[in-house]
Motif scaffolding. Structure first.
Motif, PDB file in Angstrom:
ATOM      1  N   GLU A  23      34.201   7.034  21.088  1.00 32.53           N
ATOM      2  CA  GLU A  23      33.086   6.966  22.042  1.00 32.53           C
ATOM      3  C   GLU A  23      33.511   7.723  23.296  1.00 32.53           C
ATOM      4  O   GLU A  23      34.665   7.618  23.716  1.00 32.53           O
ATOM      5  CB  GLU A  23      32.767   5.519  22.438  1.00 32.53           C
ATOM      6  N   LEU A  24      32.611   8.468  23.897  1.00 28.31           N
ATOM      7  CA  LEU A  24      32.948   9.213  25.113  1.00 28.31           C
ATOM      8  C   LEU A  24      31.700   9.412  25.961  1.00 28.31           C
ATOM      9  O   LEU A  24      30.671   9.879  25.471  1.00 28.31           O
ATOM     10  CB  LEU A  24      33.558  10.572  24.765  1.00 28.31           C
ATOM     11  N   THR A  25      31.811   9.048  27.243  1.00 22.43           N
ATOM     12  CA  THR A  25      30.755   9.287  28.219  1.00 22.43           C
ATOM     13  C   THR A  25      31.328  10.160  29.325  1.00 22.43           C
ATOM     14  O   THR A  25      32.394   9.852  29.876  1.00 22.43           O
ATOM     15  CB  THR A  25      30.247   7.967  28.832  1.00 22.43           C
ATOM     16  N   VAL A  26      30.664  11.243  29.647  1.00 29.60           N
ATOM     17  CA  VAL A  26      31.135  12.182  30.663  1.00 29.60           C
ATOM     18  C   VAL A  26      30.194  12.151  31.851  1.00 29.60           C
ATOM     19  O   VAL A  26      28.972  12.251  31.705  1.00 29.60           O
ATOM     20  CB  VAL A  26      31.238  13.619  30.090  1.00 29.60           C
ATOM     21  N   GLY A  27      30.779  12.002  33.072  1.00 27.97           N
ATOM     22  CA  GLY A  27      29.985  11.996  34.297  1.00 27.97           C
ATOM     23  C   GLY A  27      29.437  10.619  34.644  1.00 27.97           C
ATOM     24  O   GLY A  27      29.366   9.703  33.811  1.00 27.97           O
ATOM     25  N   ASN A  28      29.073  10.445  35.933  1.00 27.70           N
ATOM     26  CA  ASN A  28      28.425   9.221  36.419  1.00 27.70           C
ATOM     27  C   ASN A  28      29.228   7.961  36.109  1.00 27.70           C
ATOM     28  O   ASN A  28      28.704   6.979  35.558  1.00 27.70           O
ATOM     29  CB  ASN A  28      27.012   9.088  35.834  1.00 27.70           C
ATOM     30  N   SER A  46      34.638   8.208  30.603  1.00 27.13           N
ATOM     31  CA  SER A  46      35.106   6.930  30.086  1.00 27.13           C
ATOM     32  C   SER A  46      34.898   6.948  28.583  1.00 27.13           C
ATOM     33  O   SER A  46      33.871   7.451  28.093  1.00 27.13           O
ATOM     34  CB  SER A  46      34.344   5.762  30.718  1.00 27.13           C
ATOM     35  N   GLY A  47      35.867   6.413  27.854  1.00 17.07           N
ATOM     36  CA  GLY A  47      35.717   6.423  26.404  1.00 17.07           C
ATOM     37  C   GLY A  47      36.705   5.515  25.710  1.00 17.07           C
ATOM     38  O   GLY A  47      37.672   5.037  26.296  1.00 17.07           O
ATOM     39  N   VAL A  48      36.433   5.270  24.441  1.00 14.86           N
ATOM     40  CA  VAL A  48      37.302   4.457  23.587  1.00 14.86           C
ATOM     41  C   VAL A  48      37.986   5.395  22.601  1.00 14.86           C
ATOM     42  O   VAL A  48      37.329   6.209  21.943  1.00 14.86           O
ATOM     43  CB  VAL A  48      36.489   3.387  22.836  1.00 14.86           C
ATOM     44  N   PHE A  49      39.310   5.299  22.523  1.00 11.74           N
ATOM     45  CA  PHE A  49      40.050   6.158  21.608  1.00 11.74           C
ATOM     46  C   PHE A  49      40.970   5.329  20.723  1.00 11.74           C
ATOM     47  O   PHE A  49      41.363   4.202  21.072  1.00 11.74           O
ATOM     48  CB  PHE A  49      40.852   7.225  22.368  1.00 11.74           C
ATOM     49  N   VAL A  50      41.316   5.893  19.570  1.00 13.26           N
ATOM     50  CA  VAL A  50      42.208   5.247  18.614  1.00 13.26           C
ATOM     51  C   VAL A  50      43.476   6.076  18.503  1.00 13.26           C
ATOM     52  O   VAL A  50      43.419   7.292  18.283  1.00 13.26           O
ATOM     53  CB  VAL A  50      41.545   5.116  17.231  1.00 13.26           C
ATOM     54  N   GLU A  79      47.517  20.235  16.918  1.00 13.17           N
ATOM     55  CA  GLU A  79      46.125  20.597  16.689  1.00 13.17           C
ATOM     56  C   GLU A  79      45.295  19.834  17.721  1.00 13.17           C
ATOM     57  O   GLU A  79      45.337  18.600  17.768  1.00 13.17           O
ATOM     58  CB  GLU A  79      45.691  20.228  15.264  1.00 13.17           C
ATOM     59  N   LEU A  80      44.578  20.565  18.556  1.00  9.07           N
ATOM     60  CA  LEU A  80      43.816  19.963  19.643  1.00  9.07           C
ATOM     61  C   LEU A  80      42.335  20.277  19.459  1.00  9.07           C
ATOM     62  O   LEU A  80      41.974  21.406  19.109  1.00  9.07           O
ATOM     63  CB  LEU A  80      44.283  20.517  20.997  1.00  9.07           C
ATOM     64  N   TRP A  81      41.490  19.290  19.702  1.00  6.62           N
ATOM     65  CA  TRP A  81      40.047  19.499  19.686  1.00  6.62           C
ATOM     66  C   TRP A  81      39.515  19.242  21.085  1.00  6.62           C
ATOM     67  O   TRP A  81      39.719  18.158  21.650  1.00  6.62           O
ATOM     68  CB  TRP A  81      39.369  18.557  18.690  1.00  6.62           C
ATOM     69  N   LEU A  82      38.835  20.239  21.663  1.00  3.83           N
ATOM     70  CA  LEU A  82      38.341  20.142  23.036  1.00  3.83           C
ATOM     71  C   LEU A  82      36.819  20.062  23.049  1.00  3.83           C
ATOM     72  O   LEU A  82      36.138  20.779  22.301  1.00  3.83           O
ATOM     73  CB  LEU A  82      38.791  21.357  23.850  1.00  3.83           C
ATOM     74  N   ASP A  83      36.308  19.184  23.903  1.00  8.21           N
ATOM     75  CA  ASP A  83      34.865  19.056  24.075  1.00  8.21           C
ATOM     76  C   ASP A  83      34.293  20.377  24.560  1.00  8.21           C
ATOM     77  O   ASP A  83      34.716  20.911  25.597  1.00  8.21           O
ATOM     78  CB  ASP A  83      34.587  17.937  25.077  1.00  8.21           C
ATOM     79  N   ALA A  84      33.325  20.924  23.827  1.00  9.49           N
ATOM     80  CA  ALA A  84      32.785  22.240  24.158  1.00  9.49           C
ATOM     81  C   ALA A  84      32.100  22.251  25.515  1.00  9.49           C
ATOM     82  O   ALA A  84      32.071  23.276  26.197  1.00  9.49           O
ATOM     83  CB  ALA A  84      31.803  22.680  23.067  1.00  9.49           C
ATOM     84  N   SER A  85      31.551  21.120  25.935  1.00 10.58           N
ATOM     85  CA  SER A  85      30.816  21.068  27.192  1.00 10.58           C
ATOM     86  C   SER A  85      31.741  20.922  28.398  1.00 10.58           C
ATOM     87  O   SER A  85      31.634  21.670  29.367  1.00 10.58           O
ATOM     88  CB  SER A  85      29.821  19.912  27.155  1.00 10.58           C
ATOM     89  N   SER A  86      32.666  19.963  28.343  1.00  9.83           N
ATOM     90  CA  SER A  86      33.493  19.645  29.509  1.00  9.83           C
ATOM     91  C   SER A  86      34.903  20.220  29.449  1.00  9.83           C
ATOM     92  O   SER A  86      35.571  20.344  30.481  1.00  9.83           O
ATOM     93  CB  SER A  86      33.596  18.127  29.668  1.00  9.83           C
TER      94      SER A  86
END
Length: 326
Positions: free
Chosen positions: A191-196, A48-52, A161-168
């Motif tokens: 803002e970004l929350t991953v999991g749960n 879940s996250g907020v993006f612009v 140009e893409l930026w990917l989260d290194a963890s997920s």
């Protein structure tokens, strides 16, 4: 998925290569592996996250929530500022768009690809139309990110140009750039929350009542052999991924809607009966950020091409339409 085919081709090609050439090819392969991770993350990672979103001098902030469970793939996008309130709720391929100010809900099928990370299952084939390479590493939304750069090999598509989260592996920032490296569209998470993520978070906020109007915009799948429409000369690499018949309005004429994609960019082509007032209108072009539009009249029909590609590609797609007699 075509990544396995790309791996086979890579190892076959490197047998006779020099060490320097192998290093360069490995870099490209690594970038494709990152895209593969992104594709998988868009389907399987809970977040879940907020993006612009920024385009054409305007910006919009939204929240996206995604949950994958035994019942399938669930997602909700809701606007947080600017303009009318809008909420989009997707369950697998079923999409409900809620417009509360109009007490309207629109039922449709999911667009090609997934947000955030909307590649089709043709990652290996992308290298035929884009030069794909690793970019820099960065810190975005308090997360480590790897940049992937896709440079078009022709004038029929934009660069990415893409930026990917290194963890997920999630896509957390993306830019669309023109042939002068000008940014014409961008989105990024702040803002970004991953999991749960609670399953309740993807349910719609609005309870549809008898006062709400429901519009079914799904359309009906059709086969090219069953209609008098053919597409000849669509930009190279764009293959047809859907073809449906859609009502223009209740008890009115219908339009045909074809979607073409190169695995990253998409072009929609609409064919509808031309009204008397637009029979002699010359071709029209326009754009808003990365979204372009090209209209033309052929015979008794108006053809409209829309997509995140240069106008020259939209023109070619619109001019590819052939209306044949049955």
């Amino acid at each position: 998925m075509r990544l396995s085919g790309a791996l086979v081709a890579f190892f076959a090609a490197t047998i006779a290569c020099t060490a320097g050439a192998q290093s360069q090819t490995n870099s490209g392969l690594d970038a494709q592996a990152w895209l593969q991770r992104m594709n998988q993350a868009a389907r399987s990672v809970n977040f879940s996250g907020v993006f612009v979103y920024q385009s054409h001098g305007r910006s919009e902030t939204s929240r996206v929530t995604h949950v994958a469970d035994a019942a399938g793939d669930h997602e909700k996008i809701e606007t947080l500022d600017g303009g009318p309130t809008r909420e989009i709720v997707r369950t697998n391929d079923d999409v409900m768009t809620y417009l509360p100010q109009d007490q309207l809900v629109i039922i449709d099928r999911a667009e090609t690809g997934r947000f955030p990370g909307r590649l089709l299952n043709a990652i290996g084939a992308l290298s035929d139309y884009y030069t794909i390479r690793l970019g820099k590493t960065d810190k975005l939304a308090d997360r480590d990110a790897q940049q992937i750069v896709l440079e078009p090999r022709d004038e029929m598509r934009y660069g990415y140009e893409l930026w990917l989260d290194a963890s997920s592996g999630l896509l957390i920032k993306a830019r669309v750039v023109d042939d002068h490296d000008n940014v014409i569209e961008q989105f990024s998470f702040k803002e970004l929350t991953v999991g749960n993520i609670d399953r309740e978070a993807v349910k719609p906020r609005y309870n549809r009542s008898a006062d709400w109007r429901v519009v079914n915009a799904r359309g009906q799948d059709v086969r090219a052999d069953d209609v008098n429409i053919r597409f000849r000369g669509v930009p190279s690499g764009f293959r047809q991924v859907s073809f449906v018949r859609r009502p223009l309005k209740r008890d009115g004429p219908e339009a045909f809607h074809a979607v073409f994609s190169d695995g990253l960019a998409t072009i929609s082509v609409f064919i509808e009966p031309a009204s008397g007032r637009n029979m002699s209108v010359p071709p029209y072009t326009g754009s808003s950020g990365a979204i372009g539009i090209y209209k033309r009249v052929t015979g008794d029909y108006q053809v409209t091409a829309i997509g995140e590609v240069p106008l020259r590609a939209l023109r070619r797609a619109a001019e590819s339409v052939e209306l044949r007699k049955k």
